[in-house]
Write an enzyme that holds these catalytic residues in place. Sequence first.
Site, short mmCIF file in Angstrom:
data_model
loop_
_atom_site.label_atom_id
_atom_site.label_comp_id
_atom_site.label_asym_id
_atom_site.label_seq_id
_atom_site.Cartn_x
_atom_site.Cartn_y
_atom_site.Cartn_z
N MET A 295 -1.70 0.41 4.75
CA MET A 295 -1.24 -0.16 5.50
C MET A 295 -0.17 -0.51 5.19
SD MET A 295 -4.72 0.10 6.02
CE MET A 295 -5.49 -0.45 7.03
N CYS A 296 0.31 -0.60 6.40
CA CYS A 296 2.25 -1.76 6.12
C CYS A 296 3.08 -1.32 5.10
CB CYS A 296 2.00 -2.87 6.16
SG CYS A 296 1.04 -3.76 6.77
N GLY A 297 3.78 -1.04 5.83
CA GLY A 297 5.52 -0.22 4.18
C GLY A 297 6.01 -1.25 4.24
N ARG B 293 2.80 4.52 6.28
CA ARG B 293 1.64 3.61 6.24
C ARG B 293 1.41 1.98 7.29
NH1 ARG B 293 1.31 3.13 0.67
NH2 ARG B 293 0.78 0.73 1.06
N ASN C 13 6.92 -2.01 8.14
CA ASN C 13 6.35 -1.24 8.96
C ASN C 13 4.99 -1.81 9.21
OD1 ASN C 13 8.35 0.86 9.40
ND2 ASN C 13 7.79 2.01 7.53
#
Length: 754
Positions: free
Chosen positions: A1-3, A33, A86
Amino acid sequence: MCGIFGYVNYLVERSREDILNNLLAGLSRLEYRGYDSAGLTVDGDKPGESYVARQVGKVAELRSLINDSGYDLDRKFMSHVGIAHNRWATHGQPAARNAHPQRSDPASEFLVVHNGIITNYAAVKSILESKGYVFESETDTECIAKLLKYVYDSNHGLDFKKLIELVLRELEGAYAVLVKSVHYPGELIAARKGSPLLIGVKSERKLRVDFVDVEFPEFSVGGDSTDNYAGLSDDDNDVDDRYFPGSAGGMGGAPSISLSKLSLDHPSPAGLLRKSGTLLGDGGLFVPSGGMSDLRHSQSRAFISDDGMPIPTEFFLASDLPAIIEKTKKVIFLEDDDIAHIYDGGLHIHRLRHEEGQSNIRSIQNIEMELAEFKRGGYDHFMLKEIYEQPESIVNTMRGRLNFENHSVKLGGLSNYLTTIRRSRRIVMIACGTSYHSCLAARDLFEELTDIPISVEVASYFIDRKPPLFRDDTCIFVSQSGETADTLVALKYCLERGAMCVGVVNVVGSSLSRLTMCGVHINAGPEIGVASTKAFTSQYVALVMMALLFSEDRLSKLQRRQEIIEGLGTLSAKLSEVLELNDVIEKTAESMKDKTKMLVLGSGYQYATALEGALKIKEISYILAEGILMGELKHGPLALVEKDLPIIMIATKDKLFDLVSSSVSQVTSRLGEPVFITSKNGPRIAEHAKSVADGKNDADAKADYVRFEVPETVDCLQTILNILVLQMLGYWLAVKKGYDPDFPRNLAKAVTTR
């Protein structure tokens, strides 16, 4: 999840345009991600000023926003800190106000990007709101930024690292964070717990050593808190959500308060700010001994030249390797509770806690990967590229491990533990999603070859149940990324109970590979597409090799083992043969694209294939596909069968083939629309279906059904050939419906939150 991505240049001149391009390029390579929104921050033109840009959508939208921002792109910086993010939405819908970086106040004194979930954020937020802090977003990350400001304002003189330590001790949950502040220009803090974070290093000269020393905490309680801090007023909230410049000017308007009084005013979250070993003590705020001079006296040996001068250096911080591999191949993998402090061209790694047996260094590793591995090449999408890479990726999984001449298997990562594993009372396989399906596919073979009871567990449900576990159990954890949160929590549970813990993982240096006692890297290469393809087949091949290895001392299984090893030797060529069906599958997808639901049926080894195929179809084409065991069809799912309902039936030749005919009759007699996956030289199941339809004497009965013929192989390996058809069908359904298969809605590649 998330970058998350960070870039620090020290004594290396870069323009603002160069810095922004580095940040945006890093985000682009981490877009798998999370792609709900994106944001970044760089230094402004004035001292103490930060430019922050946040935008809903992908990195391209953020780039457009920056192009319209009017920033002076030619401004040069010899030293600079920039961070970017992100987002995959967890707290709050995709919106500019919820994008990262999150700020501590309108002046952006502290800016934070974060991957993970802070589980006690509601309690932190409640306390800070009662003290006058105004929250601008719905995120848990904003609590980190505002708590940083509160602690800083209450303790002037703390260095950056010690400030972070105080704040992190109050947070519960998982996080990988990057923090920059106008109060600490040129410095960057990175910390991780439960979420991946690595640091790439690029220097003009060779580093003195290939490691970074780890500094362990030595705390003592002392000092009084300063009771003054700068609060927020209601009208400070009127800002542009997309980008805002800030300056480190003083603000007023909120009453002064000591942090030691927080929990007294709010008994309900009293456990949030604990009174022992963290911020709260009997005498006020918990402050480590010493000041900023303690840290400044330590030297980062790797980054000092022979003449004692700092080396011009660039640091690249990221959630995953694709973001940095273009810039450097020298990488440090941070571990849980690590705090990395970058300043004056040096990297210092500290531990939030000191535990027995911890390494006192972090190695600077050379990563043998090429940028081309992270690019699409001539393919339209990463998913299609990765589907076509499977003939090669499974060979890489087997390379150096299988000897086809003497029919032997060697897995170096398991060699010291084979006796213990073979004596296990049971083997428990634990995974999530596609990795769970690979375990399910391998279960039958493990039971057949080892005669050890096998259970396969979904990691999240395993954690919820907390089942009994014993020292003579072996637990096998399977994950592509090695950072799957549920799998890591399950691993911790098993380690605490003394079970033998084995990892099967793709990403080198991941948390799973470090925390397990032994294991196997599947060597599938980078997988960028959110929908897993080549990781599934490589995981399954690795598990098959493990079953072969565990059973090599059983003479009664010798012939079966040889048959499987010979089958593995021909598998790559047969995968290439299946790929030739691509055009036919594309045409079939065109005719099926308007369907809203379908069933995928399989039995025996192909039950897991049906589940994984249905998952691929639903996650990228958004068609409600359900994988069903053929034997269960008449126990309820048959009620779903109606005219023209697509029903994919896996009918390749194996010992259960005769049972398939019964299911075919049940489907075709109710005017379902079967699509067959059959063996090239196997029984002609489609002809049987035609005869059933013809015998119905119904004008609507179909006599022609779609059939995909695949090569025949050993029954336990047929899954690898059959799943390729379903992967391609899912891909083409998504494309024909106008969806991007690399970025399915609401999903991200590595699920690092529970």
